[in-house]
Design a protein around this motif. Structure first.
Motif, PDB file in Angstrom:
ATOM      1  N   ARG A  40     -28.427  67.536  33.204  1.00  0.00           N
ATOM      2  CA  ARG A  40     -27.483  66.922  34.200  1.00  0.00           C
ATOM      3  C   ARG A  40     -28.001  67.824  35.837  1.00  0.00           C
TER       4      ARG A  40
ATOM      5  N   ALA B 158     -30.553  65.910  38.773  1.00  0.00           N
ATOM      6  CA  ALA B 158     -31.321  65.863  40.143  1.00  0.00           C
ATOM      7  C   ALA B 158     -31.769  66.603  41.019  1.00  0.00           C
ATOM      8  N   SER B 159     -32.297  67.910  39.966  1.00  0.00           N
ATOM      9  CA  SER B 159     -33.446  68.022  40.475  1.00  0.00           C
ATOM     10  C   SER B 159     -34.732  67.407  40.690  1.00  0.00           C
TER      11      SER B 159
ATOM     12  N   ALA C 192     -26.292  58.940  35.901  1.00  0.00           N
ATOM     13  CA  ALA C 192     -26.668  60.303  36.329  1.00  0.00           C
ATOM     14  C   ALA C 192     -28.281  60.292  36.732  1.00  0.00           C
TER      15      ALA C 192
ATOM     16  N   ASP D  14     -28.453  58.308  40.234  1.00  0.00           N
ATOM     17  CA  ASP D  14     -28.225  58.440  41.243  1.00  0.00           C
ATOM     18  C   ASP D  14     -29.379  59.561  41.900  1.00  0.00           C
ATOM     19  N   ALA D  15     -29.568  60.181  40.676  1.00  0.00           N
ATOM     20  CA  ALA D  15     -30.907  61.054  40.837  1.00  0.00           C
ATOM     21  C   ALA D  15     -32.084  59.928  41.647  1.00  0.00           C
TER      22      ALA D  15
END
Length: 169
Positions: free
Chosen positions: A117, A121-122, A149, A152-153
């Protein structure tokens, strides 16, 4: 995996088991893949691979001279048996094909979901990670929280994400 090594070498399973400790082999390839992917490379130096191998062996309770001996065995015999990690120039090693690196990186992510996760994000859907994320999602089954997730990323709509990941055809 043992079948692949038997096929490549013609050696019996007992002899292959003496050369390649499958306990660490199952940890090494995913770790190698995720580290190379995070570093945006397909090759590691012999020193980097030795350091990685030493860490993996210590996780599996190897110590001292056993670590050094196993590293020596890895470079002298195991690489030929494993077959998916190859020398890619003078003291440079990587996966035989990028697909192997992507597959093993996804396997690492499945085994380390909390860290996956963070990487979502990165790295989102950076081009170098696209196949890794597809394999990750497919490998663990479709999990709504992870899809959210990843969505969203990536900063896209769920429909665009689904098309991108080839879930909707």
């Amino acid at each position: 995996r043992m079948k692949w090594a038997r096929h490549r070498s013609g050696l019996p399973s007992a002899e292959i088991g003496r050369i390649v400790d499958t306990l660490y082999y199952d940890s090494l390839l995913p770790q190698l893949a995720i580290e190379a992917t995070k570093a945006r490379t397909t090759v590691l130096s012999k020193t980097e691979l030795k350091d990685l191998l030493a860490r993996v062996l210590k996780w599996h309770d190897y110590s001292g001279r056993d670590v050094d001996a196993e590293i020596g065995t890895f470079f002298s015999e195991a690489i030929a048996l494993i077959g998916v990690v190859v020398e890619k120039g003078l003291d440079r090693f990587g996966f035989l094909h990028l697909t192997f690196q992507e597959y093993y990186a996804a396997a690492w992510l499945i085994a380390h979901r909390d860290e996956a996760r963070i990487l979502m994000a990165s790295h989102g859907l950076e081009p170098d990670w696209k196949e890794v994320w597809e394999l990750y999602v497919l490998g663990q089954g479709i999990n709504a929280a992870d899809i959210d997730a990843l969505h969203d990323a990536a900063g896209s709509t769920p429909e665009a994400m689904a098309v991108r990941l080839r879930w909707l055809g």
